[in-house]
Design an enzyme around this catalytic site. Structure first.
Site, PDB file in Angstrom:
ATOM      1  N   ARG A 287      -5.747   6.552  -7.490  1.00  0.00           N
ATOM      2  CA  ARG A 287      -5.471   7.986  -7.394  1.00  0.00           C
ATOM      3  C   ARG A 287      -5.453   8.632  -8.780  1.00  0.00           C
ATOM      4  NH1 ARG A 287      -0.066   7.825  -3.911  1.00  0.00           N
ATOM      5  NH2 ARG A 287      -0.239  10.114  -4.104  1.00  0.00           N
TER       6      ARG A 287
ATOM      7  N   THR B 189      -1.808   5.415   2.300  1.00  0.00           N
ATOM      8  CA  THR B 189      -2.996   4.578   2.193  1.00  0.00           C
ATOM      9  C   THR B 189      -3.043   3.621   3.379  1.00  0.00           C
ATOM     10  OG1 THR B 189      -2.937   4.668  -0.225  1.00  0.00           O
ATOM     11  CG2 THR B 189      -4.223   2.903   0.771  1.00  0.00           C
TER      12      THR B 189
ATOM     13  N   LEU C 293       0.848  -1.182   0.000  1.00  0.00           N
ATOM     14  CA  LEU C 293       0.000   0.000   0.000  1.00  0.00           C
ATOM     15  C   LEU C 293       0.889   1.239   0.000  1.00  0.00           C
ATOM     16  CD1 LEU C 293      -2.676  -0.996   2.700  1.00  0.00           C
ATOM     17  CD2 LEU C 293      -2.892  -1.148   0.210  1.00  0.00           C
ATOM     18  N   ASP C 294       0.408   2.295  -0.629  1.00  0.00           N
ATOM     19  CA  ASP C 294       1.138   3.556  -0.606  1.00  0.00           C
ATOM     20  C   ASP C 294       1.331   4.031   0.830  1.00  0.00           C
ATOM     21  OD1 ASP C 294       1.135   3.530  -3.363  1.00  0.00           O
ATOM     22  OD2 ASP C 294      -0.611   4.845  -3.535  1.00  0.00           O
ATOM     23  N   ARG C 295       2.306   4.865   0.999  1.00  0.00           N
ATOM     24  CA  ARG C 295       2.643   5.388   2.329  1.00  0.00           C
ATOM     25  C   ARG C 295       1.424   5.909   3.089  1.00  0.00           C
ATOM     26  NH1 ARG C 295       5.619  10.164   0.970  1.00  0.00           N
ATOM     27  NH2 ARG C 295       3.543  11.109   0.876  1.00  0.00           N
TER      28      ARG C 295
END
Length: 346
Positions: free
Chosen positions: A283, A143, A139-141
């Site tokens: 996104r 998220t 997961l993104d930082r």
């Protein structure tokens, strides 16, 4: 394969998307990425300037706008803050959503790097003698939400195959800010290309550009996400049975996402179902639809809104559904919703 055939090969096939109120036929690139890479590798080396010139003239053009200049400093500050928080982070039993002898699912907090979650996993597992922990998904930082960690190399390999073959159903929830009016759809599927522009930023490309060479030697890949509107300005939205389908093409522009951050803006909570797993996919598609995620400054989301500054984007990995890699049993893992998702209007 010659340079000219490489560039013309993309026009050989077509496919049709249909829905209750939309039928769209678009060109489709049917050659595999592997064959494209081989073709590029085999371009004649005797006249590299001509080959490079041919490719340069035919770079696909991205659809969505590049990150705004202000995003560089904001992202740097956020990364620095996240690094500090991640160093101090320790996974606890409160983060565990599911666990058995082969894997566990955790609720990753916002603003923490995945690697920090993984490195602290052995500390809370009693039978962790193997020390073969792997991230099954990332997961993104900023998220938050469901993240799977496997406890052995064999299980990790099985899950890699499951994710690669798109046998995992994923759902996310996001709080977006649109301008002026609510979306004119309740359910929509966006099909496009995905790749890095010459400046290194991830961008949306046309669906017919899939397979084409990008600056730096990478290729445009396919990207598909289905969205459902959950609420608009705090009011629940009733889903229609009809689904709108958009196939993005080169020459189009992203839908309007201009807003002044004031009363005209519309707060839209959406649920997203990515059918591919590209970097920053949700996104990017939110940006394209004109409803960038609040706080997502890299993709034109408002980071200052109604007197408040947001330290990261508001995107949450809500649910993962898959067959257990060892037992084969169906499993559904859900993470509790953050407060902004429940409130709907922040």
């Amino acid at each position: 394969m010659s340079a000219s055939s490489l560039l013309l090969h993309r026009n050989l096939f077509s496919f049709t998307f249909s829905s209750a109120n939309t039928i769209l036929t678009k060109p489709y690139f049917a050659t595999s990425i592997k064959s494209m890479e081989e073709a590029q590798h085999n371009l004649p080396s005797t006249d590299s300037s001509i080959s490079e010139s041919v490719i340069n003239r035919n770079y696909p053009k991205p659809i969505t706008a590049p990150p705004p200049p202000i995003s560089k400093d904001i992202e740097l500050n956020r990364a620095t803050e996240a690094s500090s928080k991640s160093i101090l982070f320790n996974l606890t039993r409160d983060h565990i959503l599911y666990e058995d002898e082969w894997l566990m699912a955790v609720n990753k907090p916002k603003g923490i790097y995945c690697e920090s979650v993984l490195s602290s996993a052995p500390q809370i597992i009693v039978d962790s003698q193997l020390n073969e922990f792997h991230l099954a998904n990332r997961l993104d930082r900023d998220t938050s939400g469901v993240m799977l960690i496997t406890k052995s190399h064999k299980v990790a390999a099985k899950l890699v195959k499951v994710f690669t073959e798109h046998k995992v159903r994923k759902s996310y929830i996001a709080l977006c800010i649109g301008s002026s009016s609510t979306p004119n759809w309740s359910r929509i599927t966006v099909k496009s290309g995905h790749g890095r522009s010459k400046h290194g930023a991830w961008r949306v490309y046309g669906a017919s550009d899939v397979g084409r060479v990008l600056p730096g030697g990478s290729f445009v890949r396919d990207m598909e996400t289905t969205f459902e509107v959950v609420s608009a300005n705090g009011e629940k939205t009733k889903l229609c049975e009809e689904e709108r389908v958009i196939v993005v093409e080169e020459g189009e522009q992203e839908l309007s996402c201009d807003g002044d951050g004031e009363k005209d803006d519309v707060v839209v909570v959406v649920r997203a179902f990515p059918r591919s797993g590209r970097t920053h996919q949700i996104r990017l598609h939110c940006q394209y639809l004109g409803i960038p995620i609040r706080g997502d400054v890299k993709y034109h989301g408002l980071y200052e809104w109604r007197g408040r500054r947001f330290e990261g984007h508001e995107l949450h990995a809500e649910c993962l559904s898959l067959d257990h890699p060892v037992t084969g049993d169906s499993m559904v893992v859900r993470a509790p919703l953050p407060c902004w998702a429940a409130a709907g209007d922040g």
